[in-house]
Design an enzyme around this catalytic site. Structure first.
Site, PDB file in Angstrom:
ATOM      1  N   HIS A   1       0.836  -1.197   0.000  1.00 33.84           N
ATOM      2  CA  HIS A   1       0.000   0.000   0.000  1.00 33.84           C
ATOM      3  C   HIS A   1       0.875   1.252   0.000  1.00 33.84           C
ATOM      4  CE1 HIS A   1      -0.294   0.527   4.712  1.00 33.84           C
ATOM      5  NE2 HIS A   1       0.938   0.412   4.301  1.00 33.84           N
TER       6      HIS A   1
ATOM      7  N   GLU B   1      -0.507  -4.911  11.724  1.00 30.89           N
ATOM      8  CA  GLU B   1       0.273  -4.478  10.564  1.00 30.89           C
ATOM      9  C   GLU B   1       1.748  -4.786  10.756  1.00 30.89           C
ATOM     10  OE1 GLU B   1      -0.766  -0.900   7.702  1.00 30.89           O
ATOM     11  OE2 GLU B   1       0.384  -0.225   9.436  1.00 30.89           O
TER      12      GLU B   1
ATOM     13  N   CYS C   1       5.724   6.028   4.752  1.00 32.18           N
ATOM     14  CA  CYS C   1       4.551   5.313   4.230  1.00 32.18           C
ATOM     15  C   CYS C   1       3.968   6.015   3.014  1.00 32.18           C
ATOM     16  CB  CYS C   1       3.494   5.168   5.310  1.00 32.18           C
ATOM     17  SG  CYS C   1       4.067   4.170   6.683  1.00 32.18           S
TER      18      CYS C   1
END
Ligand code: NI
Length: 135
Positions: A14, A124, A33
């Site tokens: 992602h 996660e 991220c």
């Protein structure tokens, strides 16, 4: 009330990015991220169903059935996918652990007929997880 939990795993990539914000704001909020090419995680998901054991079977929910539902509605859709691009039900959200857990709940909840869906925990990493309880 008894709480019955089934665990499953999937791997997915992602990128955390909000298209409504500037590149700079995205980098500030999401840091690494937000890397343009994305990155991957090995996710663990724990699905808990709550209920009273059926007097005939002694079970809240048949764990074989719960395993099958998780596989069919969650794992097959998410495993080895890029969550920003490849998964229809993830299209409208930023694929944070929070939003993935909410989407997993929405996928499973209509199919739980014995007992009630109580929580979806999404791990996660070793140290981070979120816990969604439907509201
Ligand atoms: Ni990530």
């Amino acid at each position: 009330m008894v709480y019955v939990t089934r665990r499953a795993q999937f791997s997915a990539s992602h990128r955390l990015h909000n298209p409504k914000l500037s590149e700079e704001e995205n980098r500030r909020i999401y840091d690494k991220c937000n890397n343009p090419s994305g990155h991957g995680h090995n996710y663990d998901v724990e699905v808990t169903v709550a209920g009273e054991p059926d007097p005939e079977t002694g079970m809240v929910i048949d764990l074989k059935l719960l395993k099958r539902l998780i596989h069919e509605y969650v794992i097959e859709q998410l495993d080895h996918k890029h969550l920003n691009y490849d998964v229809d039900f993830m299209r409208d959200v930023i694929p944070t652990a929070e939003n993935i857990a909410i989407k997993i709940w929405e996928r499973l909840e209509p199919h739980i007929e014995n007992g009630k869906l109580y929580s979806v925990k999404l791990f996660e990493s070793q140290n981070n997880y979120v816990d969604y309880r439907g509201q």
